[in-house]
Structure formats: C-alpha cells, structure tokens
Design a protein around this motif. Structure first.
Motif: not given
Length: 169
Positions: A81-90, A104-108
C-alpha cells in the motif's frame, strides 16, 4: 463492548463488519462501517498462481494489494500500500497459532487469540490496536473489526483479510 470503549479522552474506535470465510478467488465483498455503509471492497482476483485480493475504497480506487507468497517455508502473505510493504506470517511459537505482521516502515504487530472463531487481537508493542470479534454483530457469517482511530484503517483491514485467509488454509 470493545476494548477501546473505556477511553473517554479521544475519538472513538472505528468498527467494521466483514464476511466470514466466504471469499473465494474471483469473489468480491463489501466491508461496512457501523452505520451499514459500504466503505471498502475486497476484490478477489486470480492472478497467475497466487491468491490475490485488492482492497478498494467505495469508488473503486486501489488502497492495498494483498498477495499470497508462494514457495516459502511458512504461510506468508504480502500487503502493498502506498509504496510500503508488510509481510504477514504465522509465528512458529508454541502450540497456538499466532501471526506476526512485519511492515517495512515500522514496528512489528502481533495477532493472538482464536483465529478460526474470529476472536483475536492485534497488538503493537503490547498495546491493543484492533480487536476482532463475532460478538458485536448478530448477522450470521460476519465478524467485527474494531480499530483504534489513529491507526491506518485500510492496512489493519488488509491484515484481517490475510489472517482470515491463512487461518482457514
């Protein structure tokens, strides 16, 4: 009702109604707010060999792309979203399922609870930022998502789409 209701020092959390486990690739469904207004649409797309969902605003503008990551050791989904990525995993801790959301732009963020029954919380640094529950709505096959008002609403809703998809797989 929700965890945030006891705070009288700021704006109220936002609550959304989502469909439970009924989304198949190629299907679309609307996310409604507390007033029953259609505010976001989850568009299920079949792209190549990956499960892909697009979160759109109510006028069809793309807010986030949610895509399954194939060929990985653990179940993973990526949100863009908006040039940012996040990975969701078990998470591989203990006997209960937990999910880790790694932007990739903040706290887990960490999600824990009963994912199959849609009774769980999403936390950042020990503070609950979203509560997911079936208790708030009487409509069958739906669950609620209550999000702190200062959080990125489309991002947290995208996280719940990922968890719903991975929890039933």
């Amino acid at each position: 009702m929700g965890l945030f209701r006891h705070h009288d020092d700021g704006p109220a959390p936002r609550r959304y109604q989502m469909r439970e486990k009924l989304l198949a690739i190629g299907d679309d469904y609307w996310i409604e707010n507390e007033q029953g207004e259609k505010v976001y649409k989850v568009n299920g797309k079949a792209i190549r060999f990956r499960d892909t969902f697009i979160l759109e605003d109510n006028s069809g503008g793309e807010l986030a792309k949610i895509q399954e990551k194939k060929l990985s050791v653990r179940d993973k989904m990526k949100i863009e979203w908006g040039g940012t990525e996040a990975v969701v995993h078990k998470a591989l801790v203990g006997i209960r399922d937990r999910f880790v959301i790694d932007p990739d732009n903040g706290e887990k963020l960490h999600a824990h609870g009963n994912f199959v029954d849609h009774e769980y919380e999403i936390e950042r640094d020990g503070t609950t930022i979203a509560t997911i529950s079936k208790k708030w709505f009487r409509v069958r096959d739906t669950y609620g998502v209550e999000i702190a008002p200062d959080e990125n609403q489309p991002f947290i809703l995208s996280v719940t789409v990922c968890i719903d998809e991975m929890a039933r797989g």
